[in-house]
Motif scaffolding. Structure first.
Motif, PDB file in Angstrom:
ATOM      1  N   MET A   1       0.859  -1.191   0.000  1.00  0.00           N
ATOM      2  CA  MET A   1       0.000   0.000   0.000  1.00  0.00           C
ATOM      3  C   MET A   1       0.898   1.244   0.000  1.00  0.00           C
ATOM      4  SD  MET A   1      -3.205  -0.858  -0.015  1.00  0.00           S
ATOM      5  CE  MET A   1      -4.035   0.616   0.500  1.00  0.00           C
ATOM      6  N   TYR A   2       0.388   2.316  -0.565  1.00  0.00           N
ATOM      7  CA  TYR A   2       1.121   3.576  -0.634  1.00  0.00           C
ATOM      8  C   TYR A   2       0.213   4.709  -0.177  1.00  0.00           C
ATOM      9  CZ  TYR A   2       4.914   1.382  -3.136  1.00  0.00           C
ATOM     10  OH  TYR A   2       5.976   0.578  -3.463  1.00  0.00           O
ATOM     11  N   LEU A   3       0.821   5.665   0.504  1.00  0.00           N
ATOM     12  CA  LEU A   3       0.133   6.891   0.874  1.00  0.00           C
ATOM     13  C   LEU A   3       0.589   7.976  -0.090  1.00  0.00           C
ATOM     14  CD1 LEU A   3      -1.616   8.555   2.851  1.00  0.00           C
ATOM     15  CD2 LEU A   3       0.497   9.000   4.128  1.00  0.00           C
ATOM     16  N   LEU A   4      -0.355   8.504  -0.844  1.00  0.00           N
ATOM     17  CA  LEU A   4      -0.056   9.586  -1.767  1.00  0.00           C
ATOM     18  C   LEU A   4      -0.278  10.909  -1.054  1.00  0.00           C
ATOM     19  CD1 LEU A   4      -1.823   8.324  -5.024  1.00  0.00           C
ATOM     20  CD2 LEU A   4       0.470   7.800  -4.177  1.00  0.00           C
ATOM     21  N   VAL A   5       0.646  11.841  -1.196  1.00  0.00           N
ATOM     22  CA  VAL A   5       0.551  13.143  -0.530  1.00  0.00           C
ATOM     23  C   VAL A   5       0.870  14.244  -1.516  1.00  0.00           C
ATOM     24  CG1 VAL A   5       1.139  12.238   1.762  1.00  0.00           C
ATOM     25  CG2 VAL A   5       2.953  13.046   0.250  1.00  0.00           C
TER      26      VAL A   5
END
Length: 116
Positions: A109-113
């Motif tokens: 999973m990735y957190l996009l910011v």
């Protein structure tokens, strides 16, 4: 006196003693051939960065979004092309493409910011 020839077309060069080309057209054609390889590398890299930026912008509409690695790949994201890396005091490493970034989480999973 020696006759100087254009480096591109071979025609006679008239004018200054250090002149190498008979016209602006020949000068540009010669330099375009010489710089072709490096220009292609830069053009291809910029195209990949532009594509990555577009993917991150499309997927991160709220400023912070969680997403799977698979979804990034499906959209054509290439993890090799980034513009900067930021490591926080807690040790988290964010990878940025201009002002759009991502942080790798658990389970692919990735957190996009979005950087303000």
């Amino acid at each position: 006196m020696e006759i100087r020839k254009c480096l591109e077309c071979g025609d006679k060069v008239v004018g200054r003693i250090d002149k190498k080309f008979c016209s602006d057209y020949c000068r540009n054609a010669f330099n375009n051939k010489v710089n072709k390889e490096s220009k292609n590398l830069i053009r291809n890299t910029n195209n990949r960065l532009r594509k990555n930026y577009k993917v991150l912008t499309e997927l991160n509409t709220t400023g912070k979004t969680k997403i799977t690695r698979r979804k990034l790949f499906d959209k054509g994201f290439d993890f090799k092309f980034i513009t900067s890396i930021y490591t926080t005091k807690t040790g988290n490493t964010y990878f940025y493409v201009y002002d759009q970034g991502y942080l790798e989480l658990e389970n692919e999973m990735y957190l996009l910011v979005k950087q303000d």
